[in-house]
Scaffold this motif. Structure first.
Motif, PDB file in Angstrom:
ATOM      1  N   SER A  99       6.005  -3.488 -10.232  1.00  0.00           N
ATOM      2  CA  SER A  99       7.424  -3.763 -10.468  1.00  0.00           C
ATOM      3  C   SER A  99       8.103  -4.303  -9.217  1.00  0.00           C
ATOM      4  O   SER A  99       8.951  -5.207  -9.287  1.00  0.00           O
ATOM      5  N   VAL A 100       7.738  -3.771  -8.033  1.00  0.00           N
ATOM      6  CA  VAL A 100       8.309  -4.284  -6.781  1.00  0.00           C
ATOM      7  C   VAL A 100       7.844  -5.724  -6.534  1.00  0.00           C
ATOM      8  O   VAL A 100       8.629  -6.604  -6.163  1.00  0.00           O
ATOM      9  N   ALA A 101       6.544  -5.979  -6.738  1.00  0.00           N
ATOM     10  CA  ALA A 101       6.024  -7.334  -6.548  1.00  0.00           C
ATOM     11  C   ALA A 101       6.706  -8.319  -7.489  1.00  0.00           C
ATOM     12  O   ALA A 101       7.055  -9.448  -7.095  1.00  0.00           O
ATOM     13  N   ASP A 102       6.905  -7.905  -8.753  1.00  0.00           N
ATOM     14  CA  ASP A 102       7.571  -8.796  -9.719  1.00  0.00           C
ATOM     15  C   ASP A 102       9.020  -9.067  -9.312  1.00  0.00           C
ATOM     16  O   ASP A 102       9.514 -10.203  -9.456  1.00  0.00           O
ATOM     17  N   ALA A 103       9.718  -8.047  -8.825  1.00  0.00           N
ATOM     18  CA  ALA A 103      11.116  -8.216  -8.428  1.00  0.00           C
ATOM     19  C   ALA A 103      11.246  -9.179  -7.257  1.00  0.00           C
ATOM     20  O   ALA A 103      12.143 -10.031  -7.224  1.00  0.00           O
ATOM     21  N   TYR A 146      18.169  -9.767  -3.710  1.00  0.00           N
ATOM     22  CA  TYR A 146      17.190  -8.740  -4.090  1.00  0.00           C
ATOM     23  C   TYR A 146      17.805  -7.360  -3.904  1.00  0.00           C
ATOM     24  O   TYR A 146      18.404  -7.057  -2.866  1.00  0.00           O
ATOM     25  N   HIS A 147      17.677  -6.499  -4.923  1.00  0.00           N
ATOM     26  CA  HIS A 147      18.112  -5.097  -4.813  1.00  0.00           C
ATOM     27  C   HIS A 147      17.169  -4.253  -5.651  1.00  0.00           C
ATOM     28  O   HIS A 147      16.962  -4.512  -6.837  1.00  0.00           O
ATOM     29  N   ASN A 148      16.619  -3.243  -5.011  1.00  0.00           N
ATOM     30  CA  ASN A 148      15.638  -2.407  -5.702  1.00  0.00           C
ATOM     31  C   ASN A 148      15.673  -1.014  -5.095  1.00  0.00           C
ATOM     32  O   ASN A 148      16.025  -0.832  -3.925  1.00  0.00           O
ATOM     33  N   GLU A 149      15.300  -0.046  -5.914  1.00  0.00           N
ATOM     34  CA  GLU A 149      15.246   1.350  -5.463  1.00  0.00           C
ATOM     35  C   GLU A 149      13.912   1.935  -5.913  1.00  0.00           C
ATOM     36  O   GLU A 149      13.569   1.858  -7.101  1.00  0.00           O
ATOM     37  N   ASN A 156       0.808  -1.222   0.000  1.00  0.00           N
ATOM     38  CA  ASN A 156       0.000   0.000   0.000  1.00  0.00           C
ATOM     39  C   ASN A 156       0.841   1.272   0.000  1.00  0.00           C
ATOM     40  O   ASN A 156       0.484   2.253  -0.667  1.00  0.00           O
ATOM     41  N   PRO A 157       1.947   1.355   0.782  1.00  0.00           N
ATOM     42  CA  PRO A 157       2.734   2.599   0.787  1.00  0.00           C
ATOM     43  C   PRO A 157       3.478   2.863  -0.516  1.00  0.00           C
ATOM     44  O   PRO A 157       4.125   3.906  -0.635  1.00  0.00           O
ATOM     45  N   LEU A 158       3.431   1.976  -1.476  1.00  0.00           N
ATOM     46  CA  LEU A 158       4.119   2.184  -2.749  1.00  0.00           C
ATOM     47  C   LEU A 158       3.231   3.001  -3.687  1.00  0.00           C
ATOM     48  O   LEU A 158       2.014   2.773  -3.748  1.00  0.00           O
TER      49      LEU A 158
END
Length: 812
Positions: A459-463, A476-479, A450-452
């Motif tokens: 994209s975060v869920a897919d990563a 895992y690395h994401n920005e 929700n805060p996204l």
């Protein structure tokens, strides 16, 4: 069954009952593998261990499917090795079983022995299996052990004979020939009948007849080989009949087939020997104490090692052997079990035992189980145990390490998070909860996303899904940005995490950290905006120049001008990148400014208000010491950060000059400690001089710091060349070359336990408290980074109290 056999069989049954009880109490399963039909027959305990409930017989290949894939080849190789070794035929292996819905994954210790026929051919492989998961993962439950089949003896019909000694004539009924040869006839004379005796047993018959001349009675048991090749054990009992002159003239006797009894006895003897061997070789302590005074009747090698009093313990009183237990309630526990018949179980129990004259702490899971005689009365207590000292100490050390890690995370202003893969629930640290506006530390997956912002959720869920998918790297690395649900504040975070797996290779959790990089990204965006503006200006200029060039038809000049503008644009990009790096460096150094003020104001308070502060001076000094430690930590972190970026080795560096410079810097400490430092001629290598100086500065400083208090330090720096083929498999340089320079820095200091070798090169890892030795725990991590930047490798060898040797490998 004859009357003379009944006491014998009762003794067998009693012994079997005692063996069965001992086997059940140890939690051991039994199995038997037949190579001819490739079937395994096992008891209920083994069925439970391998996940085949209710299946007493299972094909070997089907059992392999319940064993971890990494262990199957070893199991099959160990089985084949046992069959290929008739001299001993031992089978000993530790394996893992696979987890299923109804059965958890286990570690199982299997021991056994192969049995061979007279020609040396394998006929069976039998042994035990034991759940040793508790020794690795602190699990404690022992399962029930094997069911021992009761032996039954059957006595065949009895036949009589009369042997006349004068002419060797023998009178008998057809039943006797059937018992001895398998043929019901009276056509055989005594010599023909004797020829059916096994060749290896004929001397037994002759000796029995010779002894009978003295005693008057004959009794022996031998094997007869029937006409069909089958072997039968026959008992012959008889007596000499004397004539009037007292000379023997006839032998009268009887024969009976005792094959079943003999085989049953052999099986019992084998079972008893196997049972005693299993108890003696069991990998966990087993002891039996009898009488209320607890006299030691049985003690295997494992429990003797726990006692620490040597091998001569059987027959001694438990209280006399271990008087140090008198105030630890163990004697009372034993007495309670003996008097009430109620078993006692202890978990994670500390027991102090005197070993080598010193009272030392150990940790155990142990049980006291009552032993009953035939009348149902308790006659003793069986003690089984599992030493878990290493597990408890490792747990305590882990708790200390986790505490240090939490402090480092807090200092670096990092947030932590994790996701349970099975439940898809997220857990957050307090800092992360503040960023997100959450009041609860755990959230479902939908709540966590929700805060996204809408455009980032998928994209975060897919990563995350790709990270935990089979075959992924597990990293895992994401920005991405997040929005506080209460205040609406937007932050940009950099999230990193790693997947943790169970023994079956299935993902358990995704755990990691997050850093608020909003200010860095805002600066980057501002710089990119400036670059964009300059780029647009350049594009406008290029268009203007293009127009001019078209008017003048000076195509070559137009290309030259365009190239010059592009070069200027590249320079602008380079300057922008340099500005970004300069900003990061300045921002990091600004962290020192508040600490300097803390120390300066502390000095002012001490110099001007010492009298008014009174006892508060101590708190002030502790504050300044803490600020100093944090300043050193920041300095080391900056050094580590700079060195973590690999530099191109662009020049030849003399290691002799590097070590000479470092020794000059350490000259005062060398004089203060009285250290003796010797340096062999060192090679020149391709590298970064400043990084190499930092490397030897850290190693030599450690050698001076971790010295023994009563011995002057002796430090040696040596060099040699090593071929790539001579390197240990554990040494993996970053660059592969045929030859390497091996530089070794050794000392006679306090040393360390090599089981910590993997920890000492990690950031913030310390083997000693800050009160013993100062430091931040980053020095050796810097050393590892410098060596890696130069395409090499670093390792160490040491023992407590015997100094340490650090070995550096650089490409030659």
């Amino acid at each position: 069954m004859t009357d003379e056999q009944k006491p014998f069989d009762q003794d067998i049954a009693a012994e079997l009952e005692r063996l069965q009880f001992t086997l059940q109490a140890t939690g051991i399963g039994t199995w038997d593998f037949t190579p001819g039909n490739q079937l395994i027959r096992w008891n209920t305990r083994c069925q439970e261990l391998f996940g085949f409930p209710g299946e007493e017989t299972v094909p070997f290949q089907q059992v392999l499917t319940r064993i971890h894939p990494d262990d199957r080849e070893r199991v099959d190789a160990a089985r084949q090795e046992a069959f290929d070794s008739p001299s001993d035929g031992l089978f000993d292996i530790q394996l893992r079983t696979l987890e299923s819905d109804a059965h958890p994954s286990r570690w199982v210790q299997c021991k056994g022995k192969a049995h061979f026929d007279q020609q040396g051919n394998p006929i069976r492989l039998s042994g035990i299996a034991q759940d040793v998961t508790a020794l690795i993962r602190q699990q404690e439950h022992l399962a029930t052990s094997e069911q021992i089949n009761q032996l039954a003896t059957e006595v065949a019909d009895v036949a009589t004979f009369h042997l006349r000694l004068a002419d060797g004539h023998i009178d008998y009924q057809p039943l006797l020939a059937k018992i001895l040869t398998g043929l019901e006839t009276t056509q055989f004379d005594q010599f023909t009948l004797a020829n059916f005796i096994h060749p290896d047993d004929r001397a037994i018959r002759q000796q029995a007849y010779a002894d009978g001349l003295v005693t008057g009675r004959i009794r022996f048991e031998v094997r007869f080989i029937w006409h069909d090749g089958s072997v039968h054990w026959i008992r012959v009992q008889g007596a000499y009949i004397m004539d009037e002159s007292g000379k023997p003239w006839e032998v009268t006797g009887l024969v009976l087939d005792v094959t079943d009894q003999v085989l049953a006895l052999q099986k019992l003897e084998n079972s008893e020997a196997q049972m005693r061997s299993l108890v003696e070789s069991a990998p966990f302590p087993i002891g039996v104490y009898v009488g209320r005074n607890m006299r030691i009747q049985l003690a295997n090698q494992s429990i003797k090692a726990v006692f620490g009093k040597g091998d001569d313990v059987v027959g001694k009183l438990y209280s006399e052997l271990l008087p140090e237990l008198s105030n630890q309630e163990i004697f009372e526990q034993l007495d309670h079990v003996y008097t009430t018949g109620t078993p006692f179980h202890a978990k994670n129990q500390r027991v102090d035992i005197t070993v080598d004259g010193k009272l030392q702490p150990y940790y155990f899971n142990y049980s006291f189980t009552p032993l009953y005689d035939a009348s149902g009365k308790v006659y003793g207590v069986m003690n089984t145990a599992a030493e878990i000292t290493d597990l408890i100490l490792a747990k305590q050390q882990l708790e200390k390490t986790e505490s240090s890690l939490r402090g480092a995370i807090e200092l670096a202003e990092l947030a932590t998070w994790s996701m349970d893969v099975k439940t898809s629930r997220f857990s957050y640290s307090e800092r992360f909860m503040d960023w997100l506006g959450f009041s609860e530390s755990t959230k479902s997956m939908d709540e966590a996303y929700n805060p996204l912002p809408d455009e980032f959720r998928q994209s975060v869920a897919d990563a995350i899904a790709a990270t935990i998918a089979p075959g992924s790297s597990g990293i895992y690395h994401n920005e991405h940005p997040i929005i506080n649900r209460l205040t609406g504040q937007v932050r940009i975070i950099s999230a990193q995490a790693q997947v943790f797996y169970d023994d079956a290779g299935e993902p358990l959790s995704l755990t990691g950290t997050a850093q608020d990089i909003t200010s860095q990204r805002q600066l980057q965006i501002a710089l990119e905006h400036q670059v964009q503006e300059r780029t647009e200006e350049l594009e406008a200029a290029n268009e203007e120049l293009s127009a001019i060039n078209e008017e003048l038809a000076a195509t070559n000049e137009e290309y030259a001008a365009t190239n010059e503008e592009l070069e200027e644009a590249n320079q602008l990009y380079s300057r922008s990148n340099e500005n970004l790096q300069r900003f990061a460096y300045v921002a990091s150094h600004d962290l020192q400014e508040p600490l300097r003020k803390v120390q300066q104001f502390g000095d002012l308070l001490k110099s001007q208000y010492a009298a008014q502060l009174g006892d508060g001076i101590g708190y002030l000094e502790r504050m300044q010491a803490a600020a100093s430690r944090m300043s050193n930590l920041i300095k080391d972190l900056l050094s580590f950060s700079r060195i973590s970026t690999r530099q191109d080795a662009s020049s030849l560096v003399s290691l002799n000059n590097v070590v000479g410079t470092v020794l000059g810097d350490l000259d005062l400490r060398i004089q203060e400690t009285g250290a003796l430092v010797t340096v062999d001629p060192l090679p020149r290598i391709q590298g970064d001089k400043s990084q190499l100086e930092q490397l030897f500065q850290n190693l030599l400083s450690n050698a001076l710091k971790f010295r023994q208090p009563t011995i002057a330090p002796v430090i040696q720096v040596t060099a040699r060349t090593v071929a790539n083929s001579e390197l240990s498999p554990s040494i993996k340089p970053g660059r592969v070359t045929p030859m390497y320079h091996c530089i070794e820095v050794s000392d006679n200091g306090i040393g360390f336990d090599e089981k910590y070798i993997d920890r000492i090169f990690q950031v913030f890892q310390r083997l000693h408290s800050k009160s013993e030795f100062a430091g931040t725990g980053i020095g050796l991590a810097i050393c590892e980074k410098v060596v890696a930047n130069h395409g090499g490798a670093i390792t160490a060898h040491s023992k407590p109290g015997q100094g340490a040797t650090f070995s550096l490998y650089f490409p030659a």
